[in-house]
Design a protein around this motif. Sequence first.
Motif, mmCIF file in Angstrom:
data_model
loop_
_atom_site.group_PDB
_atom_site.id
_atom_site.type_symbol
_atom_site.label_atom_id
_atom_site.label_comp_id
_atom_site.label_asym_id
_atom_site.label_seq_id
_atom_site.Cartn_x
_atom_site.Cartn_y
_atom_site.Cartn_z
ATOM 1 N N PRO A 74 6.750 -72.118 -0.501
ATOM 2 C CA PRO A 74 6.061 -73.378 0.296
ATOM 3 C C PRO A 74 7.059 -74.361 0.762
ATOM 4 O O PRO A 74 6.870 -74.607 2.204
ATOM 5 N N GLN A 75 7.804 -75.157 -0.220
ATOM 6 C CA GLN A 75 8.799 -75.913 0.511
ATOM 7 C C GLN A 75 9.771 -75.376 1.358
ATOM 8 O O GLN A 75 9.951 -76.203 2.527
ATOM 9 N N GLU A 76 10.146 -74.256 1.216
ATOM 10 C CA GLU A 76 11.130 -73.663 2.190
ATOM 11 C C GLU A 76 10.817 -73.411 3.578
ATOM 12 O O GLU A 76 11.095 -73.889 4.585
ATOM 13 N N LEU A 77 9.488 -72.894 3.654
ATOM 14 C CA LEU A 77 8.809 -72.727 4.615
ATOM 15 C C LEU A 77 8.485 -73.986 5.587
ATOM 16 O O LEU A 77 8.575 -74.026 6.629
ATOM 17 N N SER A 78 8.079 -74.990 4.843
ATOM 18 C CA SER A 78 7.774 -76.210 5.496
ATOM 19 C C SER A 78 8.999 -76.923 6.013
ATOM 20 O O SER A 78 9.082 -77.747 6.810
ATOM 21 N N GLN A 79 10.131 -76.372 5.654
ATOM 22 C CA GLN A 79 11.396 -77.045 6.092
ATOM 23 C C GLN A 79 12.291 -76.046 7.143
ATOM 24 O O GLN A 79 13.249 -76.005 7.501
ATOM 25 N N ASP A 80 11.193 -75.060 7.751
ATOM 26 C CA ASP A 80 11.545 -74.003 8.832
ATOM 27 C C ASP A 80 12.721 -73.102 8.267
ATOM 28 O O ASP A 80 13.480 -72.669 8.931
ATOM 29 N N CYS A 81 12.338 -72.635 6.946
ATOM 30 C CA CYS A 81 12.891 -71.549 6.464
ATOM 31 C C CYS A 81 12.129 -70.526 6.571
ATOM 32 O O CYS A 81 11.055 -70.320 6.700
ATOM 33 N N LEU A 82 13.097 -69.248 6.818
ATOM 34 C CA LEU A 82 12.047 -68.020 7.367
ATOM 35 C C LEU A 82 13.016 -66.878 6.881
ATOM 36 O O LEU A 82 14.067 -66.974 6.278
ATOM 37 N N ALA A 83 12.444 -65.677 7.193
ATOM 38 C CA ALA A 83 13.353 -64.487 7.056
ATOM 39 C C ALA A 83 13.204 -63.546 8.374
ATOM 40 O O ALA A 83 12.318 -63.653 8.963
ATOM 41 N N TYR A 84 14.439 -62.876 8.670
ATOM 42 C CA TYR A 84 14.674 -61.996 9.672
ATOM 43 C C TYR A 84 14.516 -60.801 9.346
ATOM 44 O O TYR A 84 14.893 -60.597 8.055
ATOM 45 N N LEU A 85 14.437 -59.771 10.059
ATOM 46 C CA LEU A 85 14.749 -58.479 9.852
ATOM 47 C C LEU A 85 15.944 -58.296 10.383
ATOM 48 O O LEU A 85 16.115 -58.054 11.568
ATOM 49 N N GLN A 86 17.154 -57.473 9.869
ATOM 50 C CA GLN A 86 18.224 -57.218 10.430
ATOM 51 C C GLN A 86 18.002 -55.698 11.145
ATOM 52 O O GLN A 86 17.202 -55.087 10.869
ATOM 53 N N TYR A 87 19.194 -55.219 11.770
ATOM 54 C CA TYR A 87 18.862 -54.104 12.802
ATOM 55 C C TYR A 87 18.627 -52.881 11.502
ATOM 56 O O TYR A 87 18.364 -51.718 12.237
ATOM 57 N N GLN A 88 19.011 -52.855 10.527
ATOM 58 C CA GLN A 88 18.599 -51.651 9.577
ATOM 59 C C GLN A 88 17.477 -51.928 8.887
ATOM 60 O O GLN A 88 17.253 -50.847 7.798
ATOM 61 N N GLY A 89 16.810 -53.099 9.089
ATOM 62 C CA GLY A 89 15.552 -52.967 8.556
ATOM 63 C C GLY A 89 15.482 -53.904 7.324
ATOM 64 O O GLY A 89 14.473 -54.150 6.790
ATOM 65 N N LYS A 90 16.394 -54.313 6.684
ATOM 66 C CA LYS A 90 16.344 -55.394 5.527
ATOM 67 C C LYS A 90 16.574 -56.750 6.041
ATOM 68 O O LYS A 90 16.918 -57.402 6.942
ATOM 69 N N PRO A 91 15.735 -57.452 4.916
ATOM 70 C CA PRO A 91 15.183 -58.987 5.163
ATOM 71 C C PRO A 91 16.495 -59.759 5.328
ATOM 72 O O PRO A 91 17.547 -59.313 4.265
#
Length: 464
Positions: A271-288
């Motif tokens: 929750p702390q990371e999310l509040s600081q605009d931390c997120l996860a992307y998916l790269q082109y092979q589908g891995k986070p």
Amino acid sequence: MTKTPVIAVFDVGKTNKKLFLLDEDYNIVYEKSARFIETLDEDGDACENLESLQLSIFDSLHEIYRLNEFEIKAINFSSYGASLVYINEQGQPLAPLYNYLKAYPEEISEQFYQLYGAPDKIAAETASPVLGNLNSGMQLYRIKYQRPELFEQVKYALHLPQYLSSLVSGAAYSDITSIGCHTQLWDFTQQEYHSWVKAEHLRKKLAPIFPSNQALAMIIEGKSCAVGIGLHDSSAALIPYLVSFTEPFVLLSTGTWCISLNPFNDQPLTPQELSQDCLAYLQYQGKPVKASRVFSGNEHEQEVKRIAAWFKQNAVKYRTMPYLPEVIAKLKAEQPQATAVKDGTGLITSGFSKRDLASFATDTEAYHQLMLDLASLQYQSTQLVLDGTSVKDIYVDGGFGKNEIFMNLLADLFPDVKVWAASVAQATAVGTALAIHKSWNNKALPNNLIQLKRYNTASNTVHI
């Protein structure tokens, strides 16, 4: 005359719209750039001029197919995220391309979270900080309830890269890198669309998912051509690094956004990371890919204008201003540390905007303080994806990688990590081409894509 086989890449940024031709060794052999004047949506808010963009794609294609020295083997697209184009059965846009910084209606937001759970819970499951229209899934939700007559006409809501691809291919698809970029659509715990998407029957408005590393076989101008379905630009910029390096690293991709991407961090977001605009992307092979970001390129642009106006200087001079450690030492001794603040849209900024420019003797001091504040903010942001990992290298790509002041300050802030200015000629375009390498290129992947310049602490640089 032997024609050079090339791939055409349309790299559509918020500011610059670029077209590149790359040969089989990934050298850029042709490029052009354009800017368009924004238009207004029905609420009077500025937004992308979709008609100009569409015409530019067609005009540019017509132009490159008339170049006798090149053979167009493939076409692919990259663009910024958080932007949906609503198309009808014929593939025509039904609405403006709404700006992701547009204010989100509070009543629609409250309705959503009352139905589907607390914002923190949804954010954790979708790896998407709660940011209104920057969560593109929330844009589609807004359309459903605020503009039901438009929603009924929508065949598909396409992210911008996939819309651009559809202009050429005539086919509508979704792409995992766009779905996985803070959209609030994808459940990272289940690796599928989130349950709220199903509950709202939005799946039928989202085109089928097509692999990002494959292409459609088309006939264009009477010749075979592989057409990719497009990628989110930050994910595309990561690809040359994934191809080139196997040891754990963080890529700091800098532009309008400065995004720290760690493909070697699969820890759940807190929750702390999310509040600081931390997120996860998916790269082109589908891995986070764990990521954090700040809007520093935009802040830099605005504050440079303020400095230039106050000191009556041409803003161009700051592009090549040298790093002066004695100025930094003076500022650290005399100026209070910046405190990160949120701007009017809820995005975190360095706090430089709160500084009184009259407190600086020269514009050189003021600009060094701006870079000091931005580097400090960047340290806090990048640290979010570094913690708990074995990363020993940070590669800085894009505009800030060319800024001597920023790079020296960053090296000082990360004494235990090697900090490199990484030069890939147009990393996003190269990554977009690499994604569909097997569809158009018979050569082996190149091993010399990236040029590096290391920055040490104490302002010593090592060239490699």
